[in-house]
Design an enzyme around this catalytic site. Structure first.
Site: not given
Length: 639
Positions: A2, A103, A296
């Site tokens: 977040c 969590d 990549i």
């Protein structure tokens, strides 16, 4: 995963002011948490807490900030806390209630039970901001290695914090201004631990907490270290290696298993290196369904290892997503956007490549991947670690000019601290020398009084290096500087979360890390083979060619390797390094800078050419940062 932000100013209690300021700070963190937004105001205290959520665990029950029923405690969490089910069950048995099943919900009951010692019970990658209204105390906590970012600015009238510096710069009390000393450090690639590119904004150090206590009308701020990457003062050089091989295997399996826990699909980053191949090999065994692998590929054989990654994907039955990148993707608008997200300069366009990769991950409807960062730091994988212990064994190849110096350098501060000057900082000392002729008079004057190389040494705790083995010292000093300031920021969190994607570095699980420090150096690197103990632990997971392979440089091809890339860089130079902008930023002399660039394009020595590329990247980005954050220029769209 977040974004968290907020501020505390006891003298400002106007509700409209609080909401307006917090909204602006949350707006620039939308990319970190597009799924939900939350806020909590303690209006009479002048305190605001904000959160933008990327839902991965507890999809329907993870709203933040989290509060106690009485409203006296509130917390915001960025990151992942593993073992939360076990901890939640144990807390419930002792009548400590968790609000929800995410969590993050374990943090408040852990605090109520253990106070500041709660941190010892947290496992994972996290940044936590907790407010205790009963004690009028604010606590900022950062995980052990600094996987998750957390920044703050202390002013006379309060404190402002955020997951990214850009949120702090949105607060009305903070003026965005580049720091000249930090500019010098960015030129040499090595930031002073705890610093940022901006005046007055600091980074909370890994394994530290910041405790802010109200005392009347003022706030008292204290920093405490709660964990460190600590090596023992001696090792048993005659120890049997087999128990260590098994110990690494057991702990790494557990770390990967913990990071597969999620209420969304979890993929893996896969390069051609031992680290990510070990991760995907273990994840394949632990997970019922096939693993999604993201790789990549570069348009230069010298820098591309996607062929080995492809073979590993085939070996494990993974579904591989291959992203091929050329100069079109590595420069121009994507380069500028990556700079804005990084909030500091980077020496190689690998950061831009990582930005593209996280965008591809989200396009494939994945929000989380497990990565291999941290393995080199734990098991002695980088060539400069081996050089510090065993001496030179080659000329460096493509490492030369970038992460290995072609000559041996010493610096008095590092000699005093370590007894030697670590090889990892020596190439950056040479990069700084390349800058000196083009610096403005103000920065030239600054360097007469300010020693950037010595300042980095002064930030290292001498008690943690003195009396230690040379390999331990090299690994420790790198981990306290470049791991956090480079690999986990512009090479990790910042590029991943730019596209709302969470990375989980299993090697940096603290159970793995604490065990790794006990492994004798001659088992970490054995008979000249770096990461020997990891290779043996993963011998049945890795293909033979990878098991026997030397460390490969995971970098994007520098501009000098291709005339098309060179033209793409020159286009950015023409746009960003105009005489007026160079003069406005004030770090360089325009005429000398242009002459340097002209000469750089003619350089034929590969080592010097790589170093020149680094100089141009840093110069460009310092001017981009000024334009983006000080001038407020809009970001370009990326196709």
């Amino acid at each position: 995963m977040c974004g968290i932000t907020g501020f505390w100013n006891p003298s400002r209690t106007n509700e409209r002011e609080l909401r307006f300021s917090l909204d602006r700070m949350l707006d620039v963190l939308d990319h970190r948490g597009p799924d939900e937004r939350g806020s909590r105001f303690f209006q009479e205290r002048g305190l605001a807490m904000g959160h933008t959520r990327l839902s991965i665990i507890g999809l329907a029950c993870g709203h933040q900030p989290i509060e106690t029923d009485d409203g006296d405690y509130a917390v915001t969490v960025n990151g992942e806390l593993y073992d939360y089910k076990r901890i939640r069950t144990a807390l419930a048995c002792e009548d400590y209630k968790c609000d929800g099943k995410s969590d993050s919900a374990i943090t408040l009951p852990l605090y109520l039970k253990h106070d500041l010692a709660m941190v010892d019970h947290l496992r994972g990658e996290f940044a936590v901001v907790l407010y205790d209204d009963r004690k009028e105390r604010l606590i900022l906590i950062r995980d052990r290695f600094g996987v998750k970012p957390l920044y703050y600015a202390v002013k006379d009238n309060g404190i402002v914090w955020g997951s990214e510096v850009k949120s702090i710069l949105q607060h009305p009390d903070i003026e965005p201004r580049l720091c000249p000393k930090a500019a010098v450090h960015q030129m040499m690639q090595v930031m002073v631990p705890g610093s940022t590119a901006f005046e007055g904004v600091d980074a909370l150090l890994p394994g530290h907490m910041l405790v802010v206590q109200r005392n009347g009308d003022s706030l008292e701020v204290q920093t405490k270290r709660w964990w460190d990457f600590e090596f023992p003062e001696s090792h048993d050089e005659n120890a049997d290696p087999e128990p260590f091989v098994q110990g690494v295997q057991d702990r790494l399996i557990d770390a990967v298993a913990a990071r597969l826990e999620a209420d969304v699909s979890v993929g893996c980053y896969l390069s051609g290196g031992i680290d990510s191949c070990s991760i995907i090999g273990l994840a394949t065994t632990l997970q019922q369904s096939p693993v999604k692998a993201f790789t990549i590929a570069f348009d230069s054989d010298e820098y591309d290892e996607s062929n080995i990654a492809k073979r590993m994907a085939e070996r494990t039955g993974a579904e591989q997503e291959l992203l091929r990148l050329t100069e079109k993707e590595l420069y121009g608008p994507a380069f500028e956007r990556a700079t804005w997200h990084a909030e500091r300069t980077f020496y190689n366009t690998l950061a831009v490549a990582k930005w593209h990769m996280s965008r591809r991950v989200r396009a494939c409807n994945y929000k989380a991947v497990i990565t291999g960062e941290g393995s080199d730091e734990l098991f002695g994988g980088y060539p400069f670690f081996k050089r510090d212990w065993l001496g030179r064994d080659d000329e460096g190849g493509i490492f030369a000019g970038a992460i290995l110096a072609e000559e041996d350098l010493q610096h008095s501060a590092w000699q005093d601290l370590c007894g030697f000057t670590p090889s990892w900082i020596q190439p950056w000392m040479l990069v700084l020398k390349r800058f000196e002729p083009i610096l403005s008079s103000s920065l030239t004057d600054l360097l007469r009084e300010y020693d950037p190389v010595g300042e980095v040494a002064n930030a290292i705790d001498p008690a943690q290096v003195r009396g230690r083995h040379r390999l331990d010292v090299s690994q420790y000093t790198w981990s306290k500087t470049m791991l956090e300031g480079q690999i986990l920021t512009w090479g990790g969190d910042r590029m991943d979360m730019a596209n709302s994607m969470e990375a989980r570095p299993a090697f940096l699980d603290h159970h793995v890390a604490e065990y790794a420090t006990t492994i004798p150096p001659n088992i970490r690197i054995r008979n000249g083979v770096e990461k020997w103990v990891l290779r043996e632990a993963m011998v049945n997971v890795l293909p033979r060619e990878l098991y026997e392979r030397k460390k490969f440089a995971f970098m994007a091809p520098p501009a000098h390797t291709d005339p098309v890339k060179r033209a793409a860089v020159q286009e950015m130079i023409d746009h960003w390094l105009t005489p007026s902008r160079v003069d406005s930023v004030g770090f360089f002399q325009h005429d000398k800078l242009m002459q340097f660039i002209d000469d750089a394009w003619k350089e034929t020595d590969g080592t010097i050419a790589r170093r020149n590329d680094i100089v141009m990247n840093h110069v460009l980005q310092l001017h981009m940062l000024h334009g983006q954050y000080v001038e407020g220029l809009p970001l370009p769209a990326v196709d």
